[in-house]
Design an enzyme around this catalytic site. Sequence first.
Site, PDB file in Angstrom:
ATOM      1  N   ASP A 147       0.824  -1.210   0.000  1.00  0.00           N
ATOM      2  CA  ASP A 147       0.000   0.000   0.000  1.00  0.00           C
ATOM      3  C   ASP A 147       0.857   1.258   0.000  1.00  0.00           C
ATOM      4  O   ASP A 147       2.092   1.201   0.037  1.00  0.00           O
ATOM      5  CB  ASP A 147      -0.923  -0.002   1.220  1.00  0.00           C
ATOM      6  CG  ASP A 147      -1.973  -1.101   1.170  1.00  0.00           C
ATOM      7  OD1 ASP A 147      -2.380  -1.457   0.046  1.00  0.00           O
ATOM      8  OD2 ASP A 147      -2.364  -1.611   2.238  1.00  0.00           O
ATOM      9  N   TYR A 207       5.568 -10.193   6.315  1.00  0.00           N
ATOM     10  CA  TYR A 207       5.294  -8.774   6.538  1.00  0.00           C
ATOM     11  C   TYR A 207       5.847  -8.381   7.908  1.00  0.00           C
ATOM     12  O   TYR A 207       5.677  -9.108   8.887  1.00  0.00           O
ATOM     13  CB  TYR A 207       3.793  -8.494   6.488  1.00  0.00           C
ATOM     14  CG  TYR A 207       3.151  -8.834   5.158  1.00  0.00           C
ATOM     15  CD1 TYR A 207       3.067  -7.884   4.139  1.00  0.00           C
ATOM     16  CD2 TYR A 207       2.648 -10.113   4.908  1.00  0.00           C
ATOM     17  CE1 TYR A 207       2.494  -8.194   2.919  1.00  0.00           C
ATOM     18  CE2 TYR A 207       2.065 -10.429   3.687  1.00  0.00           C
ATOM     19  CZ  TYR A 207       1.987  -9.470   2.698  1.00  0.00           C
ATOM     20  OH  TYR A 207       1.421  -9.787   1.488  1.00  0.00           O
TER      21      TYR A 207
END
Length: 268
Positions: A147, A207
Amino acid sequence: INWNDPANKVIAKINAFYPNPGSWIELNGTRIKIIKAKEIISKGDPGTILDKKFTIACSKNAIQIIELKKEGKQIMTAEEFLRGNEIKTGLTLNWMFNYLLKIEYEGTNFVGWQSQKNGKSIQDSIEKSLKKVFGTKIKIMGAGRTDKGVHAYSQFANFKLKKKIDNKKIFLDSVNFFLKNKFISILDIKKQKDDFHARFSAKLRTYEYLIINRQGSLSIYKNKAWHVKKKIDLSLMKKGAKLFEGSHDFSTFRAASCSAKSPLKKIY
């Protein structure tokens, strides 16, 4: 497919990925996956379509396509395909090399990985740099979509190219020359099998979320961490994190157009 290989080797490659066999070719701008083929005793320039039965010459003999599928479509016989698609005898098919990039980037000033109309993306920046290096438009497929403002230590993406990259050092120096002011680095490049896809071939994604718990503002970690001034109960956070571990059904989180085979995912 490398048409300079003999027909038996080409067929062996098509069958190599059982239970999901097949190799991709491009015909008149359309990607086609050869699912099944047979060897034919014939001669011709490698990669040349020899007849209306979809026979393609190899370095030794030829292959005749039996089953195939268009990208995103169902498997069909070559006969069914030929009813609605005219193929030109004598046309030479170009094979393409499949390359995997290892990428690092600082995402603060980007709208995210994926190309978007509302700002500059990581994908667009890399594709523009590749075009400058090779002189042709190239589309890259990322392993995942980060993002806005998200960084990456080891993002991966693959792309297809008709030209073979013989000198990795020259390639890395060239592409990074056009990216150095954008805080994007191509760390490595490797040749992959024809059916490799950075997203669909991925086995694991990691992540990292960084929280800095202190009173003072961030300097070195500015735009790279979540600054929380209020004292955090670390033992309670660890206890809560345990609830996420294991296999879970994420059906309620995915869109109707989601292409994942299963909503069941495992979090480590």
